[in-house]
Motif scaffolding. Structure first.
Motif, short mmCIF file in Angstrom:
data_model
loop_
_atom_site.label_atom_id
_atom_site.label_comp_id
_atom_site.label_asym_id
_atom_site.label_seq_id
_atom_site.Cartn_x
_atom_site.Cartn_y
_atom_site.Cartn_z
N MET A 1 0.97 -0.99 -0.09
CA MET A 1 0.00 -0.11 0.13
C MET A 1 0.86 1.32 -0.12
O MET A 1 1.75 1.43 0.82
CB MET A 1 -0.75 -0.04 1.27
N TRP A 2 0.57 2.09 -0.81
CA TRP A 2 1.59 3.35 -0.99
C TRP A 2 0.83 4.24 -0.08
O TRP A 2 -0.41 4.77 0.04
CB TRP A 2 1.46 3.75 -2.52
N LYS A 3 1.54 5.31 0.54
CA LYS A 3 1.29 6.06 1.38
C LYS A 3 1.67 7.48 0.55
O LYS A 3 2.81 7.67 -0.06
CB LYS A 3 2.01 6.19 2.63
N ARG A 4 0.72 8.49 0.65
CA ARG A 4 1.42 9.74 0.21
C ARG A 4 2.20 10.68 0.85
O ARG A 4 2.26 10.46 1.99
CB ARG A 4 -0.11 10.58 -0.34
N LYS A 5 3.00 11.39 0.43
CA LYS A 5 4.10 12.39 1.00
C LYS A 5 3.06 13.40 1.84
O LYS A 5 2.21 14.02 1.25
CB LYS A 5 5.03 12.85 0.25
N LYS A 6 3.45 13.59 3.21
CA LYS A 6 2.76 14.64 3.76
C LYS A 6 3.23 16.00 3.18
O LYS A 6 4.52 16.28 3.29
CB LYS A 6 2.91 14.58 5.37
N THR A 7 2.40 17.03 3.46
CA THR A 7 2.84 18.50 2.80
C THR A 7 3.38 19.26 4.03
O THR A 7 3.44 18.70 5.15
CB THR A 7 1.29 18.98 2.66
N SER A 8 3.99 19.99 4.12
CA SER A 8 4.68 20.86 4.86
C SER A 8 3.65 21.29 6.15
O SER A 8 3.85 21.41 6.99
CB SER A 8 5.51 22.10 4.50
N VAL A 9 2.38 21.88 5.38
CA VAL A 9 1.27 22.23 6.43
C VAL A 9 0.90 20.93 7.19
O VAL A 9 0.91 21.32 8.54
CB VAL A 9 0.07 22.83 5.60
N GLU A 10 0.64 19.82 6.69
CA GLU A 10 0.36 18.62 7.60
C GLU A 10 1.62 18.47 8.85
O GLU A 10 1.19 18.19 9.89
CB GLU A 10 0.02 17.70 6.84
N ILE A 11 2.71 18.39 8.34
CA ILE A 11 3.78 18.52 9.08
C ILE A 11 4.10 19.50 10.06
O ILE A 11 3.97 19.39 11.52
CB ILE A 11 5.27 18.38 8.47
N ASP A 12 3.78 20.63 9.99
CA ASP A 12 3.60 21.74 10.82
C ASP A 12 2.57 21.57 11.85
O ASP A 12 2.85 21.86 12.95
CB ASP A 12 3.51 23.31 10.15
N TYR A 13 1.38 21.30 11.42
CA TYR A 13 0.28 21.15 12.20
C TYR A 13 0.46 19.93 13.27
O TYR A 13 0.22 19.97 14.53
CB TYR A 13 -1.06 20.81 11.27
N TYR A 14 1.09 18.90 12.75
CA TYR A 14 1.40 17.74 13.60
C TYR A 14 2.41 18.38 14.77
O TYR A 14 1.98 18.00 16.11
CB TYR A 14 2.26 16.68 12.91
N TYR A 15 3.32 19.03 14.67
CA TYR A 15 4.35 19.32 15.64
C TYR A 15 3.73 20.68 16.45
O TYR A 15 4.10 20.80 17.69
CB TYR A 15 5.75 20.00 15.14
N MET A 16 2.92 21.45 15.76
CA MET A 16 2.20 22.45 16.68
C MET A 16 0.98 21.87 17.57
O MET A 16 0.92 22.41 18.73
CB MET A 16 1.57 23.50 15.86
#
Length: 51
Positions: A1-16
């Motif tokens: 199963m392929w996972k799409r690459k997370k966007t920088s906004v998604e990564i920022d939201y995760y860390y925030m």
């Protein structure tokens, strides 16, 4: 199963929104207990607290 690459906004939201515990020994050694990334600002925490 392929996972799409997370966007920088998604990564920022995760860390925030990630809860990051600060332990007593970390606070004593200088870690900011509010997890404010002071390195990204043009002011240091001590100067900000004085104002």
């Amino acid at each position: 199963m392929w996972k799409r690459k997370k966007t920088s906004v998604e990564i920022d939201y995760y860390y925030m929104t990630k809860v990051m515990d600060t332990f007593y020994d970390q606070a004593r050694s200088g870690k900011d207990v509010q997890v404010i990334p002071w390195g990204k600002f043009n002011i240091i925490s001590e100067s900000y607290r004085r104002t």
